[in-house]
Design a protein around this motif. Structure first.
Motif, PDB file in Angstrom:
ATOM      1  N   UNK A 492       0.860  -1.192   0.000  1.00  0.00           N
ATOM      2  CA  UNK A 492       0.000   0.000   0.000  1.00  0.00           C
ATOM      3  C   UNK A 492       0.890   1.234   0.000  1.00  0.00           C
ATOM      4  N   UNK A 493       0.557   2.186  -0.900  1.00  0.00           N
ATOM      5  CA  UNK A 493       1.341   3.417  -0.975  1.00  0.00           C
ATOM      6  C   UNK A 493       1.217   4.077  -2.331  1.00  0.00           C
ATOM      7  N   UNK A 494       2.165   4.975  -2.605  1.00  0.00           N
ATOM      8  CA  UNK A 494       2.154   5.725  -3.865  1.00  0.00           C
ATOM      9  C   UNK A 494       3.509   5.596  -4.544  1.00  0.00           C
ATOM     10  N   UNK A 495       3.408   5.502  -5.861  1.00  0.00           N
ATOM     11  CA  UNK A 495       4.623   5.515  -6.694  1.00  0.00           C
ATOM     12  C   UNK A 495       4.437   6.603  -7.734  1.00  0.00           C
ATOM     13  N   UNK A 496       5.477   7.442  -7.907  1.00  0.00           N
ATOM     14  CA  UNK A 496       5.407   8.539  -8.873  1.00  0.00           C
ATOM     15  C   UNK A 496       6.618   8.462  -9.790  1.00  0.00           C
ATOM     16  N   UNK A 512       8.835   6.622  -4.201  1.00  0.00           N
ATOM     17  CA  UNK A 512       7.813   5.901  -3.435  1.00  0.00           C
ATOM     18  C   UNK A 512       7.773   6.467  -2.027  1.00  0.00           C
ATOM     19  N   UNK A 513       6.681   6.216  -1.331  1.00  0.00           N
ATOM     20  CA  UNK A 513       6.539   6.704   0.039  1.00  0.00           C
ATOM     21  C   UNK A 513       6.562   5.535   1.021  1.00  0.00           C
ATOM     22  N   UNK A 515       9.013   2.441   3.150  1.00  0.00           N
ATOM     23  CA  UNK A 515       9.771   2.396   4.400  1.00  0.00           C
ATOM     24  C   UNK A 515      11.150   3.042   4.283  1.00  0.00           C
ATOM     25  N   UNK A 516      11.574   3.412   3.074  1.00  0.00           N
ATOM     26  CA  UNK A 516      12.887   4.006   2.891  1.00  0.00           C
ATOM     27  C   UNK A 516      13.931   2.959   2.556  1.00  0.00           C
ATOM     28  N   UNK A 517      15.192   3.389   2.561  1.00  0.00           N
ATOM     29  CA  UNK A 517      16.281   2.507   2.149  1.00  0.00           C
ATOM     30  C   UNK A 517      17.440   2.640   3.120  1.00  0.00           C
ATOM     31  N   UNK A 518      18.281   1.624   3.196  1.00  0.00           N
ATOM     32  CA  UNK A 518      19.404   1.643   4.122  1.00  0.00           C
ATOM     33  C   UNK A 518      20.402   2.748   3.739  1.00  0.00           C
ATOM     34  N   UNK A 519      21.040   3.330   4.760  1.00  0.00           N
ATOM     35  CA  UNK A 519      21.949   4.459   4.544  1.00  0.00           C
ATOM     36  C   UNK A 519      23.123   4.090   3.655  1.00  0.00           C
ATOM     37  N   UNK A 563      15.505  14.650   0.842  1.00  0.00           N
ATOM     38  CA  UNK A 563      15.316  15.499  -0.322  1.00  0.00           C
ATOM     39  C   UNK A 563      14.021  16.296  -0.262  1.00  0.00           C
ATOM     40  N   UNK A 564      12.910  15.628   0.153  1.00  0.00           N
ATOM     41  CA  UNK A 564      11.603  16.262   0.081  1.00  0.00           C
ATOM     42  C   UNK A 564      10.862  16.272   1.416  1.00  0.00           C
ATOM     43  N   UNK A 565      11.464  15.683   2.445  1.00  0.00           N
ATOM     44  CA  UNK A 565      10.816  15.669   3.745  1.00  0.00           C
ATOM     45  C   UNK A 565       9.737  14.614   3.877  1.00  0.00           C
ATOM     46  N   UNK A 566       9.684  13.661   2.932  1.00  0.00           N
ATOM     47  CA  UNK A 566       8.668  12.600   2.945  1.00  0.00           C
ATOM     48  C   UNK A 566       9.392  11.268   3.027  1.00  0.00           C
ATOM     49  N   UNK A 567       8.890  10.378   3.853  1.00  0.00           N
ATOM     50  CA  UNK A 567       9.526   9.072   4.003  1.00  0.00           C
ATOM     51  C   UNK A 567       9.430   8.288   2.692  1.00  0.00           C
ATOM     52  N   UNK A 568      10.522   7.658   2.296  1.00  0.00           N
ATOM     53  CA  UNK A 568      10.521   6.888   1.068  1.00  0.00           C
ATOM     54  C   UNK A 568      11.868   6.917   0.392  1.00  0.00           C
ATOM     55  N   UNK A 569      11.868   6.453  -0.860  1.00  0.00           N
ATOM     56  CA  UNK A 569      13.106   6.339  -1.625  1.00  0.00           C
ATOM     57  C   UNK A 569      12.902   6.954  -3.004  1.00  0.00           C
TER      58      UNK A 569
END
Length: 584
Positions: A492-496, A512-513, A515-519, A563-569
């Motif tokens: 569940x989520x959004x892809x742009x 995408x919004x 869980x994010x990605x490893x550092x 980059x945008x202040x939103x969780x994701x990658x």
């Protein structure tokens, strides 16, 4: 500083200029040093000569003054001790004729330059060597007579304290009388006066017509001057410099002054001389020095230029030939000779022949290598483009089978249609397609994913119209979106997907919004050393871009929250912007 740096670069950038500069310095420096030594030696010799002349002149003048003083003092002593003179001053009898005879007898040889006067104890003039006896008197309670009263020896007074400026010096002694009880008393005074004209005659020919003489009192006030006209304030300046032990000069800088004191007379004798080298002579010498240096520089420049040109011509030919070699003109040759430079030219010729032969062999090897590399790249790209996710194909077919059996719904037909389009697109021989076609296949892929159970994933496109015809490698967007679904948002989520043009480059972003990605994965994409299959789609796309366009292009992984202040990658793909189809 900039000028010095530019001058230094001017010589450092050219061997010929450095060689010429070396010749110029080697000839100019000895010439310049020789001229400076001669100039300094002449100035020193001239100064020593003038100083010596000044010392000798001052010594002669001082001796003349002291000799005249001693002669006058002796006459004064004889007159002051004369019994006849004492009797004439103390008794009622006035033996004028006898006293005058005595006066003229004792002052023989001095009367032409010195005036002798005899005063009684009240200060009245009684006798004189002057043609006419004046009726005058001098005070005995101040002035020179008062000083003579208290002194046992002659006293001196310069003209600054006299009534007449024509009298330069006065020397006075007292005449002692004798009382009945044996006590001494003052009977009168003998006064000798040295006139200015007589003093000028005394010093004539002793200091040079070009020099000047100046006689100062103990207070540094002028008593006598010859050939000198100085402002009053200069005397104090000369006195201060004399007491400090500094050389004495006036403000014009044209004259020097030498001072010697006459201590027992309270006088200072100053000799003014022209400087050893006047301004005009100094100018002429500097002009001669400058012209000599200029002539030497011109001659050195001419000889240095000729020698540097003769030595540099073969080097310049070699330099030009080497420049041609750097431009890949290996057919250039130099003329050989029997000297060292000719030997160097022969080695250069053999070197260019060897380079030409090596270049021919290298070009042949490069052509073979490029051909093999191109074939290898094409095979590897085709292999990578043919790799579709086996899980995707298996799950899709399985879903189609069971949905067809259980539900008998129309989505099966739609899924089958989309899958067929994707498969046909995947096995197409075209290596490059338009961005519009790639997006169309991506839409089919997302429809299949929604039917498979990812219906809660929202997919958005932001692609400008002017980028629809941009050419991209086939099947580069689907792996990026699939990576976002499987490793980002999961269910569940959004892809742009966004596309933009920047600096003649096509920049495609998949956001995408999830869980994010490893550092450790953030930054330019680098395949992990272990577990490569976990991100096989990213590896394939990055490899395809680098194989087609070079190492400066490929994928970059960004943290959307930074980059945008939103969780994701964010996965960024960068490739050249090309609007025409590429072959191979």
């Amino acid at each position: 500083m900039k000028g010095i740096a530019s001058f230094r670069r001017y010589f450092q950038n050219s061997f010929r200029r450095r060689l010429f500069g070396a010749f110029l310095l080697c000839s100019l420096i000895p010439l310049l040093l020789s001229l400076l030594v001669l100039f300094s030696a002449f100035r020193g010799s001239r100064k020593e000569q003038v100083d010596k002349e000044g010392r000798e002149s001052l010594k002669l003048i001082r001796e003349s003054i002291i000799e005249a003083r001693d002669s006058i003092t002796l006459a004064l002593q004889e007159l002051s001790e004369s019994v006849e003179l004492k009797r004439a001053l103390t008794e009622e009898r006035k033996e004028r004729t006898e006293v005058n005879r005595l006066l003229f007898s004792l002052t023989e040889g001095l009367r032409d330059t010195v005036r002798f006067d005899i005063y009684d104890k009240e200060g009245n003039l009684r006798y004189s060597t002057a043609p006419y006896l004046e009726s005058r008197s001098l005070p005995t309670d101040w002035g020179i007579l008062q000083r003579a009263t208290r002194a046992d020896s002659p006293v001196y007074e310069s003209s600054e304290g006299s009534d007449s400026r024509s009298r330069l010096f006065q020397i006075a002694v007292r005449i002692k009388g004798q009382r009945e009880g044996g006590d001494k008393e003052i009977s009168g005074y003998v006064l000798a006066s040295l006139e200015e004209e007589a003093f000028r005659t005394l010093l004539s020919g002793k200091y040079g017509v070009q020099n000047g003489i100046l006689l100062l009192s103990s207070y540094w006030r002028p008593v006598y001057s010859e050939n000198i006209l100085l402002p009053t304030e200069l005397f104090s300046t000369l006195r201060e410099e004399f007491l400090r032990g500094n050389p004495l000069e006036d403000s014009t800088g044209e004259f020097i002054y030498t001072v010697t004191p006459i201590e027992d007379m309270g006088l200072y004798l100053i000799l003014r001389q022209e400087k050893p080298i006047s301004k005009n002579m100094n100018f002429l010498m500097l002009l001669l020095l400058f012209l000599s240096i200029l002539f030497g520089a011109a001659l050195s420049f001419l000889m240095g230029s000729m020698m540097s040109r003769r030595l540099f011509t073969p080097i310049e030919r070699l330099r030009s030939a080497m420049r041609e070699v750097t431009l890949d003109h290996l057919d250039v040759r130099l003329r050989e000779s029997e000297d060292e430079l000719g030997e160097l030219a022969g080695r250069f010729n053999r070197m260019t022949e060897a380079l030409a032969e090596n270049r021919r062999a290298l070009l042949l090897n490069q052509e073979t290598l490029l051909k093999n590399q191109k074939e290898l790249n094409e095979a590897q790209i085709r292999m990578l483009q043919a790799q579709l996710n086996p899980h995707f194909l298996g799950n899709t077919l399985d879903a189609m089978k069971w949905m067809g059996k259980i539900h008998q719904i129309p989505e099966v037909a739609e899924m089958a249609t989309d899958l067929a389009d994707i498969l046909r697109f995947a096995i197409s021989p075209k290596e490059f397609v338009s961005l519009e076609m790639e997006i169309e296949i991506l839409k089919r892929y997302m429809e299949i994913q929604k039917i498979r159970g990812f219906s809660k994933i929202e997919f958005h496109l932001t692609v400008p119209e002017n980028l629809q015809n941009a050419m991209v490698p086939r099947m580069v967007l689907q792996p990026l979106v699939e990576n976002a679904i499987l490793h980002g948002i999961l269910s569940e989520g959004e892809i742009e997907l966004c596309a933009a043009e920047q600096d003649n480059e096509l920049r495609i972003l998949v956001k995408d919004n999830g869980k994010g990605i490893r550092k450790e994965l953030i930054g330019p994409y680098s395949p992990p050393k272990e577990d490569l299959g976990h991100h096989l789609g990213l590896y394939n796309v990055d490899t395809i871009l680098k194989k087609h366009y070079g190492e400066r292009y490929g994928l970059t992984i960004l943290d959307r929250k930074e980059e945008e202040g939103v969780c994701g990658t964010i996965v960024l793909a960068v490739l050249p912007l090309q609007r025409e189809r590429l072959e191979g």
